[in-house]
Scaffold this active site. Structure first.
Site, short mmCIF file in Angstrom:
data_model
loop_
_atom_site.label_atom_id
_atom_site.label_comp_id
_atom_site.label_asym_id
_atom_site.label_seq_id
_atom_site.Cartn_x
_atom_site.Cartn_y
_atom_site.Cartn_z
N ASP A 149 0.73 -1.31 -0.40
CA ASP A 149 0.41 -0.32 0.05
C ASP A 149 1.34 1.42 -0.14
OD1 ASP A 149 -3.25 0.53 0.57
OD2 ASP A 149 -1.84 2.44 1.45
N ARG A 153 3.79 2.41 -2.70
CA ARG A 153 4.73 4.07 -2.89
C ARG A 153 6.20 4.67 -2.80
NH1 ARG A 153 -0.06 3.87 -5.59
NH2 ARG A 153 -1.44 3.12 -5.13
N HIS A 194 -11.84 8.30 -0.09
CA HIS A 194 -10.67 8.52 0.48
C HIS A 194 -9.76 9.86 0.19
CE1 HIS A 194 -9.44 4.58 0.11
NE2 HIS A 194 -7.95 5.11 0.52
N TRP A 195 -9.38 8.91 -0.98
CA TRP A 195 -8.17 9.61 -1.98
C TRP A 195 -8.38 11.04 -2.53
CZ3 TRP A 195 -3.93 7.45 -5.44
CH2 TRP A 195 -3.02 6.61 -4.44
N HIS A 321 -6.84 -6.82 0.41
CA HIS A 321 -6.28 -5.84 0.26
C HIS A 321 -4.98 -6.34 1.04
CE1 HIS A 321 -3.78 -1.82 -0.31
NE2 HIS A 321 -4.62 -2.33 1.32
#
Length: 341
Positions: A149, A153, A194-195, A321
């Site tokens: 997650d 990044r 939520h982004w 996830h």
């Protein structure tokens, strides 16, 4: 990064690291909820036999758990977890690797430096630099990385900024940030609401999340894990782990930091990614993702990473996830096979 970029980075990091932490007065009402109860389990209890250290970097203080034997392996968690995400795979991987499991800056028991006007303090460049310095502090100039997650990044940025230090990279259940923002669809905006919520100016999202921290945390864990948000805490998570995540997540400064993480992803991270579109991850890359998750449905996940790497392979795993928590045995097998090849 060029030498000039590195000098600018260190200058900004030091300036941010020495500045005051500003979470916003609207968040102070949530402080009482952040106090752990008498039955609260401390993070150390999840990692018997491992050491814990607060390691100072040029821009933050990183809470780090480490131990094991063999070549070094850095494990980076995502939102809304902490290093506790790795509690099930750590005993298995530590048989063959020296594991380093930090809390990313802004998360868990790591420090929460200010983001700055351009959110640089929570750029993936800053997060990656923290971890390179943590590993150097522990004596490692080269190492492998697994990022889940948000940790994935940061690991992606590390592979571009510090290609000389990564031996191998595994990224778990994400698509590159730049790709996501360049192809926004109604489905993406709906699923990953939520982004767009967390990037709003403070203290708006901080206030909303702080006022419902436990509900927001539980809902996020459940729906990303493939459950209905009305379900009870699932066995793969467990009550003790949920309480530990809640202890960290309900801290108003953590909520502000998480919002800054997303603000950085929608601004300065995109600028850094755009500048590096012509560059690729140089080390071998393994991509594993959730067969039950939205990325598998919405994207050709492996292809998105093959476009960003010189050598990439991967496949979906039959879970939600949170691969390290929901499918630890299978994930460990995939990682060991890749890392030992």
């Amino acid at each position: 990064m060029s030498n000039q970029d590195r000098r600018e980075f260190l200058s900004k990091s030091l300036a941010l690291g020495l500045g005051p932490i500003v979470a916003g007065s609207a968040l102070r009402s949530a402080e009482a909820a952040a106090e752990p109860g008498p039955a609260q389990q401390t993070p150390a209890e999840f990692f018997g036999g491992f050491k814990r250290e607060q390691i100072k970097t040029s821009g933050a203080t990183i809470n780090t758990v480490y131990g094991g034997k063999g070549s070094p392996l850095l494990l980076l968690h995502g939102i809304p977890e902490t290093h506790v995400l790795w509690r099930k795979v750590a005993p298995l991987l530590a048989q063959d690797y020296f594991l380093v499991m930090p809390d990313l800056r802004g998360y868990g028991d790591s420090s929460k430096p200010p983001g700055g006007a351009d959110h640089f303090g929570y750029s993936k460049r800053a997060m990656a630099q923290d971890q390179v310095e943590v590993m150097k502090h522990l004596g490692f100039d080269k190492f492998a990385v697994v990022g889940h997650d948000r940790g994935g990044r940061a690991a992606h940025r590390m592979a571009l900024d510090h290609p000389d230090v990564l031996t191998k990279l595994a990224i778990l259940d994400i698509v590159p940030t730049y790709t996501l923002y360049q192809h926004i669809t109604q489905e993406f905006a709906t699923v990953f609401y939520h982004w767009f919520l967390l990037v709003q100016p403070p203290p708006f999202p901080e206030t909303l999340v702080a006022n419902s921290a436990e509900y927001f945390l539980k809902s996020t864990l459940l729906w990303l894990g493939g459950h209905a948000i009305t379900d009870p805490i699932p066995d793969w998570l467990g009550a003790d782990t949920f309480r530990e995540y809640l202890r960290c997540f309900s801290d108003p400064e953590s909520i502000h930091a998480i919002c800054e993480d997303y603000r950085a992803a929608a601004s300065i991270d995109l600028a850094h990614d755009a500048a590096d579109l012509g560059r690729k991850i140089e080390c071998p890359l393994l991509v594993l993702w959730s067969e039950k998750g939205p990325f598998h449905r919405m994207y050709n996940v492996l292809q998105t990473w093959q476009e960003r790497a010189k050598e990439a392979k991967g496949k979906p795993l039959p879970t939600g996830h949170f691969l390290p928590e929901q499918l630890p045995q299978e994930l460990t097998q995939e990682l060991k096979s890749f890392l030992s090849a």
